[in-house]
Enzyme design. Structure first.
Site, PDB file in Angstrom:
ATOM      1  N   GLY A 129      -1.610  -4.538   5.526  1.00 52.48           N
ATOM      2  CA  GLY A 129      -2.991  -4.958   5.680  1.00 52.48           C
ATOM      3  C   GLY A 129      -3.396  -4.978   7.138  1.00 52.48           C
ATOM      4  N   THR A 187       0.852  -1.190   0.000  1.00 53.73           N
ATOM      5  CA  THR A 187       0.000   0.000   0.000  1.00 53.73           C
ATOM      6  C   THR A 187       0.886   1.237   0.000  1.00 53.73           C
ATOM      7  OG1 THR A 187      -1.491  -1.273   1.428  1.00 53.73           O
ATOM      8  CG2 THR A 187      -1.929   1.069   1.248  1.00 53.73           C
TER       9      THR A 187
END
EC number: 2.3.2.2
Length: 530
Positions: free
Chosen positions: A427, A344
């Site tokens: 995550g 991310t």
């Protein structure tokens, strides 16, 4: 110890120095925080292509000084009209890579359009300019992209269009070499000319859909043409006088409210008898709080259009206090986690007028599906592979559905004004690291750089592992790690500054109005402010 970047008017933080620079350039040209944030986002799609891109999703928290409110934008995509569990008959799970993992429409471009339309002062072409330049003329390939390419080069080599960009000739480009993405530059130029509709209803969307259809993919032109993101009212909670904001489901953002509220009564801080920073109790209590939040999250999180999610009950203070009562101060709870993607890019921008943007974006796994859509240069996400094929599962695959999403940018306000913008890659690690940053700044008086630099951990299970490990950096004292192990945590010591704990960044607006920026030494990031 590194010092934070300090600005009197502006601040940009991101995991890549060129993306931070792109945001700063837009601010210097007279753009506001919203213009700059889209420029940063687009630039990350070019210079951090293993983590994020036009083929992925994003979530946004935005504070406009003019209206004094925090708003959220959900720029995540839905599954295709044809998506069904029957398409994967005979399989236990949706494939994690390849054409069949491309289940959801990319929401990124819609997010850029929405933010600029609502709050921007510049055109999409204006803010895409830095990204187009880096795609067309190249940039020094980052150490993080090199490490991820080296790790996944066999996967990338198996996809001809992807290999041509990321492993040309089957070779892994070296860190620091010039990395050029001419096809992506052409797609960005076309997007600059045609805008959002060019991606979802025009040539780009048709080319992506055609590429997928010719290879047995799920998505089609109608899926792109009918895509819309949504403005949402953020979820809010509180911690030590701060109002905490998170994006609502299908994001896991509510865990970033639950965990701080669960630990609030344990007395973190610097007063005599308080929980000392870096102690066994400091780590143990946060880990246990997050486990309890994850239990609730795993039971309910999905697209709220398909299933009622009792989020207001979950973030209620009384409920969080009841969860706190379940924590044994000396023993780890036997809680199971589900493996989720961790790759991310988080960034944030604050401008001189007091506007603030906290946002995060992703392809889900590193390099997403590993599928590049023909000659567009656009790498497609595999976010939809997280749907379940179990019809009884709350996150079961159905047509036109958003999946459980880990992305969760955070913002904390004091007296109605932005005080802290914070977030991280990872995550399961996102709410864990957010909780660490919040406590370090709110309870222990750290500046953002010190909070980001301090040793971190991540609890949970990664893909292919059956155990619930607590991975913790080696800078945590040995006696603390030993005490965590005795309490029942499955401790695995990782490197002193290990990327497994994510890339975190934060901006603090202090009581004097200064903007203090911190970026993660585990990333290629930089804070820029003045």
């Amino acid at each position: 110890m590194r010092q934070p970047m300090i600005g009197t008017k502006t601040m940009v933080v991101s995991p890549h120095y060129l993306a931070s620079s792109a945001g700063a350039r837009i601010l210097q040209r007279g753009g506001n925080a919203f213009d700059a944030a889209v420029a940063v986002s687009a630039c990350l799609a070019v210079v951090y292509p293993h983590m994020t891109g036009l083929g992925g999703d994003s979530f946004w928290l935005l504070h406009s000084k003019a209206d004094g409110a925090v708003r959220a934008y959900n720029a995540s995509g839905r599954s295709g009209y044809r998506a069904s569990r029957a398409l994967y008959a005979g399989l236990d799970a949706i494939p994690q890579r390849g054409i069949r993992s491309v289940v959801t429409v990319p929401g990124m471009v819609d997010g850029w359009d929405a933010v600029l339309r609502e709050y921007g002062t510049m055109t999409l072409a204006d803010v895409l300019e830095p990204a187009i330049g880096y795609a067309e003329h190249g940039f020094p390939l980052s150490r993080d992209q090199y490490a991820n390419t080296l790790q996944r080069h066999l996967l990338l080599n198996a996809m001809p269009e992807t290999s041509a960009v990321y492993t040309p000739g089957g070779c892994v480009p070296r860190a620091g070499s010039r990395f050029v993405q001419r096809q992506l530059a052409q797609s960005l130029r076309r997007l600059a000319m045609t805008g959002r509709d060019g991606f979802y209803k025009g040539d780009l969307g048709r080319r992506i859909a055609s590429y997928l259809a010719n290879r047995g993919g799920v998505l089609n032109e109608d899926d792109f043409a009918d895509h819309e993101g949504s403005w949402e009212t953020p979820l809010s909670g509180s911690y030590k006088g701060l109002t905490l904001y998170q994006v609502p489901p299908n994001s896991q953002g509510f865990t970033g409210i639950m965990a701080p509220q669960i630990i609030e009564g344990f007395g973190f801080g610097t007063a005599p008898g308080a929980v000392e920073h870096g102690s066994f109790a400091y780590y143990h209590l946060q880990i246990e709080a997050l486990k309890l939040a994850f239990q609730d999250r795993n039971a309910v999180l999905t697209d709220p259009d398909f299933s009622a999610i009792p989020v207001e009950r979950l973030i209620d203070k009384a409920y969080c206090r009841a969860l706190a009562d379940r924590i044994d101060p000396n023993k780890a709870l036997p809680v199971l986690s589900e493996p989720v993607g961790s790759d991310t890019a988080y960034a944030a921008v604050v401008d001189g007028d007091g506007n603030a943007v906290s946002f995060i974006q992703s392809l889900y796994f590193e390099f997403g599906s590993a599928v590049t859509a023909g000659d567009t240069g656009i790498l497609l996400q595999n976010r939809g592979s997280f749907f379940s094929l179990d019809p009884k599962h709350v996150n079961a695959l159905e047509p036109r559905k958003r999946t459980f999403h880990t992305l969760m940018p955070a913002m904390a306000c004091r007296d109605g004004a932005p005080h802290l913008l914070y977030g991280t890659q990872g995550g399961e690690g996102q709410p864990q690291t957010q909780c660490a940053l919040l406590t370090r700044i709110a309870d222990y008086g750290m500046d953002p750089q010190a909070a980001v630099d301090a040793p971190r951990w991540v609890w949970g299970r990664t893909w292919g592992e059956s155990t619930q490990e607590l991975r913790i950096e080696s800078r945590v004292p040995e006696d603390v790690r030993a005490e965590l192990a005795r309490a029942g945590h499955l401790v695995r010591t990782v490197d002193a500054f290990d990327g497994v704990v994510g890339h975190a960044h934060a901006i603090l607006i202090d009581g004097h109005g200064f903007r203090l920026g911190g970026t993660d030494p585990r990333s290629d990031g930089q804070a820029i402010g003045w």
